[in-house]
Design an enzyme around this catalytic site. Structure first.
Site, PDB file in Angstrom:
ATOM      1  N   CYS A 115       0.838  -1.205   0.000  1.00 50.22           N
ATOM      2  CA  CYS A 115       0.000   0.000   0.000  1.00 50.22           C
ATOM      3  C   CYS A 115       0.876   1.260   0.000  1.00 50.22           C
ATOM      4  O   CYS A 115       1.538   1.543  -0.985  1.00 50.22           O
ATOM      5  CB  CYS A 115      -0.996  -0.033   1.148  1.00 50.22           C
ATOM      6  SG  CYS A 115      -2.383   1.113   0.908  1.00 50.22           S
ATOM      7  N   HIS A 168      -3.568  -5.138   0.515  1.00 45.32           N
ATOM      8  CA  HIS A 168      -3.069  -5.536   1.834  1.00 45.32           C
ATOM      9  C   HIS A 168      -3.161  -7.051   2.007  1.00 45.32           C
ATOM     10  O   HIS A 168      -4.175  -7.566   2.507  1.00 45.32           O
ATOM     11  CB  HIS A 168      -3.893  -4.861   2.934  1.00 45.32           C
ATOM     12  CG  HIS A 168      -3.587  -3.415   3.120  1.00 45.32           C
ATOM     13  ND1 HIS A 168      -2.568  -2.964   3.931  1.00 45.32           N
ATOM     14  CD2 HIS A 168      -4.171  -2.303   2.593  1.00 45.32           C
ATOM     15  CE1 HIS A 168      -2.537  -1.642   3.916  1.00 45.32           C
ATOM     16  NE2 HIS A 168      -3.499  -1.215   3.112  1.00 45.32           N
ATOM     17  N   GLU A 209      -1.731  -8.681   4.233  1.00 49.22           N
ATOM     18  CA  GLU A 209      -1.651  -8.967   5.673  1.00 49.22           C
ATOM     19  C   GLU A 209      -2.962  -8.683   6.403  1.00 49.22           C
ATOM     20  O   GLU A 209      -3.148  -9.150   7.535  1.00 49.22           O
ATOM     21  CB  GLU A 209      -0.516  -8.142   6.306  1.00 49.22           C
ATOM     22  CG  GLU A 209      -0.852  -6.723   6.689  1.00 49.22           C
ATOM     23  CD  GLU A 209      -0.947  -5.738   5.528  1.00 49.22           C
ATOM     24  OE1 GLU A 209      -1.062  -4.522   5.802  1.00 49.22           O
ATOM     25  OE2 GLU A 209      -0.930  -6.167   4.358  1.00 49.22           O
TER      26      GLU A 209
END
Length: 259
Positions: free
Chosen positions: A108, A196, A198
């Site tokens: 990001c 993202h 994660e």
């Protein structure tokens, strides 16, 4: 003769998280901080992960960066094109890591600031916020050794900035119907991902709540995203594998998207 604990850690790999955001109350309560989110997602038993809160001016000593096998740059609410001192210092560090051919994964904001450090241009998206789960089409670029055709993979997104111009020597390998540069790479050592990998759905829900309470987005937009999340899941395990193949794989070019 057996290996001591420090030798075993070195063999397993040593990685550095450059955290470009503050820990939210929710992430602290549920996960113990973003460091734990990243290590739980990408870390493996026996590895060493060090945290530097670059948003607070914490950076690894330049004499120590050669010790790391890979670096991860996190997301952030800050603009990657801003000229805050810590952002300029981060750009210098990333440029140095590129010259050393150190593996760097940008996520990001990290994806955007990595592009800037390499000579690209970042700015506000003309189409506004991208929040939710979006399909990314992965392309093989010019490398005929990669399998074709490649599927679309869904990933969590939360950004209003994007890459406007890529640097020389960088290849775009992922696009979506919203963002022209979802994934880029440079040779074998740089990988940027706009989404993202994660994030979990609950983290995104909390982000939506915070953006709404700060008047960054409208209630109608937030509700539309929440409805989408009821029926859509990110392909999280595939993104984690892609990232780990990049950070830890022996042959990135042929194996990066071969899952």
């Amino acid at each position: 003769m057996g290996l001591d604990e420090e030798q075993q850690r070195r063999m397993k790999g040593r990685y550095c998280l450059l955290l470009a955001c503050k820990d939210s109350e929710y992430v602290m309560k549920m996960y113990g901080g973003y460091m734990n989110v990243f290590v739980t997602t990408f870390g493996e038993e026996g590895e060493t992960w060090d945290l530097f809160r670059v948003v607070d001016g914490e950076f690894p000593d330049m004499s120590d960066i050669h010790k790391y096998d890979g670096f991860v740059v996190s997301g952030s609410p800050h603009d990657a094109y801003a000229n805050d001192y810590w952002i300029l210092k981060l750009c210098f560090l990333l440029n140095t890591l590129d010259s050393m051919k150190k593996k760097v994964l940008g996520i990001c904001f990290g994806h955007q600031v990595l592009c800037r450090a390499l000579g690209g241009k970042v700015g506000k998206s003309s189409s506004g916020w991208d929040i939710g789960v979006r399909k990314v089409k992965i392309s093989c670029g010019s490398d005929d050794s990669m399998p074709m055709p490649l599927p679309e993979l869904s990933i969590i997104e939360c950004h209003q900035d994007e890459i406007l111009e890529i640097p020389m020597g960088v290849e775009v390998v992922g696009v979506s119907d919203k963002t022209g540069v979802e994934i880029f790479r440079k040779e074998r050592h740089v990988l940027g991902i706009q989404g993202h990998p994660e994030y979990t759905i609950d983290i995104l829900h909390n982000l939506i709540d915070r953006l709404l309470s700060n008047n960054c987005i409208q209630e109608s937009f937030a509700e539309a995203v929440r409805l989408q999340l009821e029926t859509t899941e990110p392909d999280r395990m595939y993104w984690v594998k892609i990232c780990n193949l990049f950070l830890k794989g022996d042959d990135v070019i042929t194996n990066l998207f071969d899952y």
